[in-house]
Design an enzyme around this catalytic site. Sequence first.
Site, PDB file in Angstrom:
ATOM      1  N   ASP A 210     -21.137 -17.322  20.378  1.00 31.31           N
ATOM      2  CA  ASP A 210     -20.985 -18.454  21.418  1.00 31.31           C
ATOM      3  C   ASP A 210     -19.529 -19.628  21.005  1.00 31.31           C
ATOM      4  OD1 ASP A 210     -21.853 -20.464  20.230  1.00 31.31           O
ATOM      5  OD2 ASP A 210     -23.479 -20.992  21.686  1.00 31.31           O
ATOM      6  N   SER A 211     -19.037 -18.805  20.350  1.00 32.64           N
ATOM      7  CA  SER A 211     -17.347 -19.246  20.564  1.00 32.64           C
ATOM      8  C   SER A 211     -16.915 -18.386  20.953  1.00 32.64           C
ATOM      9  CB  SER A 211     -16.873 -19.259  19.188  1.00 32.64           C
ATOM     10  OG  SER A 211     -17.533 -17.927  18.836  1.00 32.64           O
TER      11      SER A 211
ATOM     12  N   ASP B 205     -25.412 -14.031  18.943  1.00 31.64           N
ATOM     13  CA  ASP B 205     -25.410 -15.635  18.924  1.00 31.64           C
ATOM     14  C   ASP B 205     -26.983 -16.529  20.637  1.00 31.64           C
ATOM     15  OD1 ASP B 205     -24.990 -17.527  17.400  1.00 31.64           O
ATOM     16  OD2 ASP B 205     -23.448 -17.999  18.255  1.00 31.64           O
TER      17      ASP B 205
ATOM     18  N   LYS C 281     -28.905 -15.086  15.751  1.00 28.94           N
ATOM     19  CA  LYS C 281     -28.976 -16.477  15.274  1.00 28.94           C
ATOM     20  C   LYS C 281     -29.148 -17.862  16.469  1.00 28.94           C
ATOM     21  CE  LYS C 281     -24.828 -18.232  14.415  1.00 28.94           C
ATOM     22  NZ  LYS C 281     -24.361 -19.487  15.197  1.00 28.94           N
TER      23      LYS C 281
ATOM     24  N   GLU D  29     -28.742 -22.332  16.049  1.00 29.46           N
ATOM     25  CA  GLU D  29     -28.794 -23.515  15.292  1.00 29.46           C
ATOM     26  C   GLU D  29     -30.197 -23.995  14.978  1.00 29.46           C
ATOM     27  OE1 GLU D  29     -25.078 -24.759  17.740  1.00 29.46           O
ATOM     28  OE2 GLU D  29     -23.506 -22.692  17.585  1.00 29.46           O
TER      29      GLU D  29
ATOM     30  N   GLU E 180     -22.095 -23.856   8.046  1.00 31.95           N
ATOM     31  CA  GLU E 180     -20.648 -23.847   8.698  1.00 31.95           C
ATOM     32  C   GLU E 180     -20.468 -25.818   8.195  1.00 31.95           C
ATOM     33  OE1 GLU E 180     -20.662 -23.768  13.254  1.00 31.95           O
ATOM     34  OE2 GLU E 180     -18.400 -24.772  13.020  1.00 31.95           O
TER      35      GLU E 180
END
Length: 282
Positions: free
Chosen positions: A47-48, A86, A116, A118, A185
């Site tokens: 999602d970056s 993501d 993935k 978070e 990260e």
Amino acid sequence: MERKKHTLGTLFKKVTDGLPITWLTCYDFPTAYLQEKADIDMILVGDSLGMTILGYDGTLPVTMDAMILHTQAVRRGAPNTFVVGDMPYMSYQPSVETAIRNAGRFMAEAGCDAIKLEGGTEMCDRIRGIVQAGIPTIGHLGLTPQSVSALGGFRVQGRGAEQAKRIIDSAKAIEEAGAFMILLEMVPDRVCKLITERAKDCIIMSLGSGPHAHGQLLIYHDMFGLYPKFKPRMAKLFGNAGEVILKGLTQYVSEVSDRTFPQKENYFTIPEEEYKKLLTML
Ligand code: KIV
């Protein structure tokens, strides 16, 4: 010969063989094509893309639909690469059911191999639910960009012993919830080493967390000078594509302006006969 896409089994085999896993972000068809050609092990459609592609200051505005669209393009470019979708902001936080439904969209609509998300211990029920739905799941600890406001900015996480202990505990909890991989990260290298050494049935990946993990992830745009706003310290420049492209663009503007572009090979002509006929028709 067509290369074989990784499975969970072959990824774990790389770890037992002591071979580092390579992982990059990617958001589009041509880059996915090149990454597969370069023999990358895994692709993350992160999602970056909210920052690198869409120009937002963070990842929160990214929607599930946008993620699906980009992941489909990546899948078309890299049909034989292990692709990770993501989960964007609020696609899994509200409830276990929301998390399972959106993870399912990544698998069914975009052809992902894993997802993935978070978060630490507080996300264990989401991870458990998604894994029980048969979807390989990756955790993400340390600097988690969707919580950047709560974390006080894009900064290293776990420099203090207490915070480091919380990250180590979260890694264990996520592994026990069923995650097959955890991305760390911007976690200090020795904390990453402790987590890697303690992982039993889980692959640990590093983004700016040092060399002791089972593999490395980088953001593609940071590697090639393609993100104009800033360059994170952890990113190595592997080539300045941004500079090359800017030079080419400047040259294009100049060649069109002074009429040196286009040349004969850059356009098409009509046969003389047909042209004469055309003129009589006008
Ligand atoms: O969205 C992304 O690319 C990520 C990386 C920052 C790990 O989650």
